[in-house]
Design an enzyme around this catalytic site. Structure first.
Site, PDB file in Angstrom:
ATOM      1  CG  HIS A   1      -2.170  -0.907   0.993  1.00 43.34           C
ATOM      2  ND1 HIS A   1      -3.276  -0.483   0.546  1.00 43.34           N
ATOM      3  CD2 HIS A   1      -2.205  -2.175   1.384  1.00 43.34           C
ATOM      4  CE1 HIS A   1      -4.159  -1.656   0.762  1.00 43.34           C
ATOM      5  NE2 HIS A   1      -3.533  -2.637   1.116  1.00 43.34           N
TER       6      HIS A   1
ATOM      7  CG  ASP B   1       0.092   9.625   1.095  1.00 42.17           C
ATOM      8  OD1 ASP B   1       0.324   8.646   1.186  1.00 42.17           O
ATOM      9  OD2 ASP B   1      -0.330  10.565   1.331  1.00 42.17           O
TER      10      ASP B   1
HETATM   11  C1  GDG Z   1      -1.759   4.055   3.600  1.00 41.84           C
HETATM   12  C2  GDG Z   1      -0.753   4.522   2.624  1.00 41.84           C
HETATM   13  C3  GDG Z   1      -2.599   4.749   0.783  1.00 41.84           C
HETATM   14  C4  GDG Z   1      -8.125  10.299   8.337  1.00 41.84           C
HETATM   15  N1  GDG Z   1      -8.491  11.250   9.168  1.00 41.84           N
HETATM   16  C5  GDG Z   1      -9.548  10.947   9.852  1.00 41.84           C
HETATM   17  C6  GDG Z   1     -10.057   9.983   9.095  1.00 41.84           C
HETATM   18  N2  GDG Z   1      -9.115   9.475   8.087  1.00 41.84           N
HETATM   19  C7  GDG Z   1      -9.181   8.376   6.962  1.00 41.84           C
HETATM   20  C8  GDG Z   1      -9.437   9.022   5.836  1.00 41.84           C
HETATM   21  C9  GDG Z   1      -8.724   7.946   4.964  1.00 41.84           C
HETATM   22  C10 GDG Z   1      -7.910   7.425   5.763  1.00 41.84           C
HETATM   23  O1  GDG Z   1      -8.031   7.871   6.990  1.00 41.84           O
HETATM   24  C11 GDG Z   1      -6.409   7.895   5.492  1.00 41.84           C
HETATM   25  O2  GDG Z   1      -5.918   7.267   4.321  1.00 41.84           O
HETATM   26  P1  GDG Z   1      -4.626   7.678   3.466  1.00 41.84           P
HETATM   27  O3  GDG Z   1      -4.589   7.216   2.122  1.00 41.84           O
HETATM   28  O4  GDG Z   1      -4.569   9.191   3.381  1.00 41.84           O
HETATM   29  O5  GDG Z   1      -3.396   7.677   4.205  1.00 41.84           O
HETATM   30  P2  GDG Z   1      -2.645   6.304   5.199  1.00 41.84           P
HETATM   31  O6  GDG Z   1      -3.477   6.020   6.521  1.00 41.84           O
HETATM   32  O7  GDG Z   1      -1.274   6.665   5.370  1.00 41.84           O
HETATM   33  O8  GDG Z   1      -2.731   4.943   4.192  1.00 41.84           O
HETATM   34  C12 GDG Z   1      -1.878   5.414   1.551  1.00 41.84           C
HETATM   35  C13 GDG Z   1      -3.549   4.003   1.854  1.00 41.84           C
HETATM   36  O9  GDG Z   1      -2.717   2.954   2.526  1.00 41.84           O
HETATM   37  C14 GDG Z   1      -4.503   3.007   1.082  1.00 41.84           C
HETATM   38  O10 GDG Z   1      -3.727   1.997   0.538  1.00 41.84           O
HETATM   39  O11 GDG Z   1      -3.677   5.683   0.151  1.00 41.84           O
HETATM   40  O12 GDG Z   1      -0.842   6.010   0.606  1.00 41.84           O
HETATM   41  O13 GDG Z   1      -0.002   5.542   3.197  1.00 41.84           O
HETATM   42  O14 GDG Z   1      -9.741   7.005   4.555  1.00 41.84           O
HETATM   43  O15 GDG Z   1     -10.807   9.333   5.490  1.00 41.84           O
HETATM   44  N3  GDG Z   1     -11.186   8.923   9.283  1.00 41.84           N
HETATM   45  C15 GDG Z   1     -12.083   9.574  10.164  1.00 41.84           C
HETATM   46  N4  GDG Z   1     -11.610  10.532  10.990  1.00 41.84           N
HETATM   47  C16 GDG Z   1     -10.466  11.259  10.797  1.00 41.84           C
HETATM   48  O16 GDG Z   1     -10.301  12.350  11.461  1.00 41.84           O
HETATM   49  N5  GDG Z   1     -13.471   8.921  10.304  1.00 41.84           N
END
Ligand code: GDG
Length: 457
Positions: free
Chosen positions: A162, A368
């Site tokens: 990921h 990212d």
């Molecule tokens: C890894 C990879 C890749 C965030 N703040 C809140 C909240 N979130 C949720 C968002 C989103 C998720 O968390 C974050 O996803 P990201 O993709 O931005 O980042 P990582 O956690 O680092 O994920 C990344 C991912 O895996 C999938 O393959 O895209 O690059 O690093 O869904 O909505 N949700 C809630 N409250 C928050 O304050 N409810």
């Protein structure tokens, strides 16, 4: 034919109700949203670290109408320290995001990583029935495919990585580069988010292992693995529906009424890969250069606490909070403060209300794997602008965003101006094109497509 999912995080966490009864609540995140329906359809087993107490070993889910079994591995305190915080988050995470200066390579944490990967693999082998598909996830479990393969030579094993796969020059700094590649090559199908990561991975197989590659196929020790770019999607309709929900709209209005300015929004786990200090510096430069923008714009930064046991994350928090204080101290006027900083996670409805309220969404990671926040904003916003780092994997799929180099503070400040001045019809046209593309490959299509490909390999 059943499905076995192996991931570090569990899809449901136990919560005690007031009467002491145990409820299993779905975890927030793409993996649960994508694979829980797939497992509910096919039946099978999900193996994960049972992080949340109480320490129940196995549970049938969903509660009340069970379709599959969750097996929760209990990790000791020392295992959590060395496998999760140590090797996964102090070695693999920084290395994969090009932060080799932050990477700590320690033989002791590597050994624990190997042992814990062995435990996950063993649980998968014990759950396996002939014909099952096995799908392993992410950098915490890179050795699991090969460890399963040793016990089950004919099983169909898939793996999804990921996070970014870095250039070979960076990957080779890892003292266990061969072992990691060999671990992954136990899989028949390896998925990543972008063509570039796939190209880097194939190059590492050639240069580190001396393996032969042809197109997307790696041949190594008499076996073949296919490596493909399959970026994860989101549930577009769920976000559209949430954003249109009257209570969420009302919450968005409240946010706008409270701030009474245009809103720039950042939503990130508080992680040094996400470019939060650089974003704050760019906003500071923007306010210096455009004093007329004072009182007219606010940067609302939601920073979700993360990995607080790791020193560099604690340092980052102090750095970000110092910057927020400095910028607010410098620019605050007449009751208006330029930065609103929220250090906690918020419920999903509130998150979507923020997406809806924002005029400009700032997704500016230094690196990212993909970035789901960018996609969620596109699905939720009506007339906002997305500013997106060219170093987010999602940049390939979102060309109508304003793409920036997050290291270029001046360029980022310019992009802010462009976004704030963009005519309404252009904003809407860009959003619409972005959203159409997201619809074509949503989260369920991603999971089903990968599993179909795996079954066919
Ligand atoms: C890894 C990879 C890749 C965030 N703040 C809140 C909240 N979130 C949720 C968002 C989103 C998720 O968390 C974050 O996803 P990201 O993709 O931005 O980042 P990582 O956690 O680092 O994920 C990344 C991912 O895996 C999938 O393959 O895209 O690059 O690093 O869904 O909505 N949700 C809630 N409250 C928050 O304050 N409810």
């Amino acid at each position: 034919m059943g499905l076995i999912v192996v991931s570090n995080r569990e899809p449901y966490a136990p919560k005690r109700g007031e009467a002491g009864q145990l409820a299993w609540v779905p975890s927030i995140g793409g993996l649960t949203a994508a694979l829980d329906p797939a497992l509910q359809r096919s039946g099978g087993t999900w193996i994960a670290w049972g992080e949340e107490r109480p320490e129940v070993g196995e549970v049938d889910l969903p509660q009340g109408a069970p379709r599959y079994r969750l097996k929760r591995l209990r990790l000791s305190e020392a295992e959590v320290r060395d496998f999760y915080y140590g090797f996964a988050n102090r070695a693999l995470w920084p290395m994969s995001h090009y932060f080799i200066g932050r990477a700590t390579y320690q033989t002791s944490t590597w050994r624990t990583y190997v042992n814990v990967n062995r435990r996950f693999a063993q649980a998968a082998v014990e759950s396996f029935r002939t014909g099952d598909l096995i799908w392993v996830h992410d950098y915490q479990l890179a050795l699991v495919p090969r460890l399963i393969r040793e016990a089950l030579p004919d099983a169909r094993i898939g793996f999804f990585w990921h996070i970014p796969w870095p250039s070979t020059e960076v990957f080779r700094t890892l003292p266990w580069d061969r072992e990691l590649l060999e671990g992954l090559l136990g899989a028949d199908l390896i998925g990543m988010h972008t063509d570039e990561y796939v190209a880097h991975f194939l190059s590492a197989c050639r240069r580190v292992l001396g393996a032969e590659t042809e197109g997307n196929t790696v041949r190594w020790q008499g076996r073949e693995s296919r490596v493909v770019a399959r970026p994860i999607g989101i549930e577009v309709e769920t976000y559209e529906a949430l954003a249109a929900n009257p209570e969420v709209e009302e919450a968005a209005d409240r946010i706008r009424r409270t701030l009474q300015t245009q809103i720039l929004l950042g939503v990130d786990r508080l992680d040094y890969t996400k470019g939060i200090p650089e974003r704050l510096e760019a906003f500071d430069a923007f306010l210096d250069r455009h004093p007329e923008a004072r009182r007219r714009v606010t940067l609302l930064q939601i920073a979700v606490p993360s990995r607080e046991r790791v020193e560099s994350y604690r340092q980052l928090r102090a750095q970000v909070e110092g910057l927020v204080g400095r910028i607010n101290g410098k620019h605050t006027r007449d009751g208006w403060s330029p930065v609103q900083y929220i250090y906690r996670g918020v419920p999903r409805e509130e998150l979507v209300a923020h997406y809806r309220a924002a005029d400009v969404m700032l997704v500016t990671p230094l690196r990212d794997g993909l970035n789901l926040v960018a996609k969620e904003f596109v699905a939720s916003s009506r007339d906002g602008v997305l500013i997106l780092s060219r170093f987010a994997g999602a940049a390939d799929e979102l060309p109508e965003a304003l793409q920036v180099n997050p290291y270029n503070v001046d360029g980022l400040a310019e992009a802010l101006l462009e976004a704030l001045r963009m005519p309404l019809d252009e904003k809407k046209a860009r959003l619409q094109r972005l959203r159409e593309r997201l619809r074509q490959s949503d989260l369920h299509a991603w999971a089903e497509g990968f599993l179909r490909e795996l079954a066919g390999t």
